[in-house]
Design an enzyme around this catalytic site. Structure first.
Site, PDB file in Angstrom:
ATOM      1  N   HIS A 197       3.658   2.122  -0.025  1.00  0.00           N
ATOM      2  CA  HIS A 197       2.807   2.455  -1.171  1.00  0.00           C
ATOM      3  C   HIS A 197       1.398   2.849  -0.712  1.00  0.00           C
ATOM      4  CE1 HIS A 197       2.587   1.745  -5.762  1.00  0.00           C
ATOM      5  NE2 HIS A 197       1.727   2.673  -5.404  1.00  0.00           N
ATOM      6  N   GLU A 223       8.294  -4.436  -4.956  1.00  0.00           N
ATOM      7  CA  GLU A 223       7.381  -4.295  -3.818  1.00  0.00           C
ATOM      8  C   GLU A 223       6.749  -5.640  -3.479  1.00  0.00           C
ATOM      9  OE1 GLU A 223       4.578  -1.158  -4.567  1.00  0.00           O
ATOM     10  OE2 GLU A 223       6.129   0.361  -4.753  1.00  0.00           O
ATOM     11  N   ARG A 250       6.338   5.892  -9.189  1.00  0.00           N
ATOM     12  CA  ARG A 250       6.640   4.483  -9.388  1.00  0.00           C
ATOM     13  C   ARG A 250       8.110   4.245  -9.045  1.00  0.00           C
ATOM     14  NH1 ARG A 250       1.961   3.554  -9.226  1.00  0.00           N
ATOM     15  NH2 ARG A 250       0.674   2.423 -10.727  1.00  0.00           N
TER      16      ARG A 250
END
Length: 323
Positions: A284, A265, A236
């Site tokens: 991601h 993000e 994360r």
């Protein structure tokens, strides 16, 4: 029964949903469902198929008067106020176990790409700068026989350690507490974080997002690493102080960084980290293999169907709702 999908899911696995259920799905594939739309649609929803881009906070649950089940297509659930869900007797389902191998593979992909300066080399060719072979042209770092430090020895960490052993890597790890069983099974050794950072040639962040892990990698921690070492984050973004990482990389106090996750993000294309040649960044995609994502959809849908029938979910974050 109404099931709300907050992202566009095009999969034959949706045929598992009985015809009598109403399915409402956000159609814009690469755009997050707007907050206003989310709160409007969840007002009469019985179940929600969500993911890490949706904030399911106290305000959300206040609007979700009929909600019986939350199912996230993710392992992590730091975007969900689990306490609020539990207070309302709503089970929260997630999709553990199925993505561990894919994330471990991406960690190694980033390690190799950083170590062998793949992105820099490709740009070198594209910019027509390659005139001849050179003895030290884009010389990088070795992986075989190097030392890997894993921060967070969970499911993904254990798979990563097994893969590293195949490359004759020495593996050390840090965790909330040592795990003698894991050490015996995988031939790995426990280290305190500071020691791990000083020793390791590669450091892979696998810690979950929490108050405890927020910015656990700051300037002071990065400065402990070797100038030849490489940092990879596939957990994360909140675990890393990005400003500190940028400064460390500019000062060349570590060799490179491979990043799959970011504090905000999507990361802005003008973010300082993206201007550095020794940073490889991807959007991601840790679990992004077709097989893995299909399995995540399947588990998330089954969690919903089980919940709507009053049965236990396949994987429940807040087991206390059943007590």
């Amino acid at each position: 029964m109404k099931i709300l999908f907050t992202r566009s899911i095009q999969s034959p696995l949706l045929e598992l949903i009985p015809k009598e259920y109403e399915v409402v799905m956000w159609k814009e594939e690469n755009r997050v469902m707007p907050r206003k739309e989310l709160l409007k649609e969840v007002a009469d929803a019985d179940a929600i198929f969500t993911n890490l881009t949706d904030q399911l906070d106290a305000e959300f649950f206040e609007h979700a008067k009929k909600l019986k089940i939350v199912s996230t297509m993710a392992v992590g659930f730091d975007n969900i106020d689990v306490q609020e869900a539990t207070k309302r007797g709503i089970p929260v389902g997630h999709t553990p176990d199925v993505l561990s191998e894919a994330v471990a593979e991406l960690a190694f992909t980033l390690m190799f790409a950083c170590a062998r300066r793949v992105f820099e080399s490709m740009q070198f060719i594209k910019e027509n700068k390659w005139e001849s072979w050179g003895p030290y042209l884009f010389a990088g770092q070795k992986i075989s026989g190097a030392k890997l430090g894993i921060i967070g020895m969970g499911r993904i960490g254990r798979i990563l350690a097994k893969q590293a052993k195949a490359l004759n890597m020495e593996v050390v790890y840090t965790n909330r507490r040592p795990n003698p069983q894991t050490e015996a099974e995988l031939n790995v050794e426990y280290r305190e974080l500071e020691v791990l950072l000083k020793e390791s040639d590669y450091v892979v962040m696998l810690a979950p997002a929490s108050n405890e892990t927020y910015h656990m990698m700051g300037y002071e921690q990065f400065a402990l690493m070797k100038p030849t070492s490489i940092f990879v984050n596939v957990s994360r973004g909140t675990t890393v102080d990005e400003e500190a990482l940028h400064q460390i990389l500019v000062e060349k106090k570590i060799f490179a960084a491979g990043l799959d996750v970011f504090e905000v993000e999507p990361i802005h294309p003008n973010h300082p980290l993206l201007s550095l040649e020794n940073v490889i960044a991807v959007p991601h995609i840790g679990s992004a293999t077709k097989e893995t994502r299909d399995k995540m959809v399947e588990i998330a849908v089954i969690n919903i169907l089980n919940g709507l029938k009053g049965n236990r979910l396949l994987h429940t974050v807040n087991e206390e709702v059943y007590q």
